[in-house]
Design a protein around this motif. Structure first.
Motif: not given
Length: 265
Positions: A8-13, A37-39, A56-57
């Protein structure tokens, strides 16, 4: 049971599967407030038997999240020298140097890309080879042992050059492959799966308007299937009720969801 990591672009889950069609969110979400996060890739980075996460961002603040096995994750990218200048586009993990551990390739929006070799002692060493691969502009990338020789090949989508690849030769050097010279469009993606259930991996290549399934043969590369997918595509492992082994492909074409089942034709 299979768990799910959502980048996620704000927070990954992280969502744990607790039963058939039942999911529960992991209490400790990965706070990506400064990494966007974008990948991401899920693999055992420290060889302790559990799964870690590398994200990665677009800002270049890539992160290695170490699984503490107590429900939490620690940031280790800075300590391990895994951050690099420039915006990142994606991450590919695989045994690039053939020493039976998992290395990390960070695909940059503008080359050079960064390859980090795992030395199994919680240290990663930047690598400069293959230089042509690290210098090649790429829209997407994947790593897989397509020819079943026990060595991982790397494949990427190069603007204007189509699908290109690199493989290690018998002298531990690298040689470049030309797979498909059709230039990919924006939003292209690539992956490797066993679509026809023959025990060998094929390449799925999406140029934004069509996708192709390419198989490596003794005579070269051949197209197993070509379909229209004008939107995002997804690969599904043996969809419920499928009579065929292997993976199927779902995508959007002409405004509707289309499903291509594995099997001949």
């Amino acid at each position: 049971m299979t768990d799910v990591f959502l980048c996620g672009r704000v927070a990954s889950e992280i969502w744990r599967q607790t039963g058939p069609n039942q999911w529960q969110q992991w209490p400790a979400a990965l706070d990506d407030g400064d990494t966007a996060c974008i990948d991401g890739a899920v693999f055992d980075a420290d060889h302790d038997g559990d799964l870690d996460i590398f994200t990665v961002s677009g800002s270049g603040n890539d992160e290695l999240w170490n699984n503490d096995r107590d429900g939490g994750f620690r940031r280790l990218a800075a300590d391990q020298g895994l951050r690099s200048a420039g915006a990142s586009r994606g991450v590919v993990v695989g045994d690039f140097d053939g020493d039976r551990d998992t290395d990390i390739l960070v695909v940059k929006q503008a080359p050079p890309h960064r390859l980090f070799l795992n030395d199994r002692m919680w240290r990663y060493t930047p690598a400069g080879e293959p230089a042509t691969m690290l210098a090649q502009p790429l829209l997407g990338a994947t790593a897989a042992d397509i020819d079943s020789d026990g060595k991982v090949e790397f494949f990427g989508l190069a603007p204007g050059a189509g699908v290109v690849g690199w493989r290690r030769n018998d002298f531990d050097g690298w040689e470049q492959l030309v797979v498909d010279e059709t230039g990919p469009g924006a939003g292209a993606a690539i992956g490797a799966y066993d679509f026809n259930g023959d025990g060998r991996l094929e390449l799925l290549y999406d140029d934004g308007s069509h996708f192709q399934i390419l198989a490596a043969t003794a005579a070269g590369w051949t197209v197993l299937h070509r379909g229209v997918a004008s939107g995002v595509i997804a690969v599904i492992d043996e969809a419920h009720g499928s009579a065929h082994a292997g993976y199927g492909v779902a995508g959007f074409g002409d405004g509707e969801l289309i499903w291509w089942e594995p099997g001949s034709g």
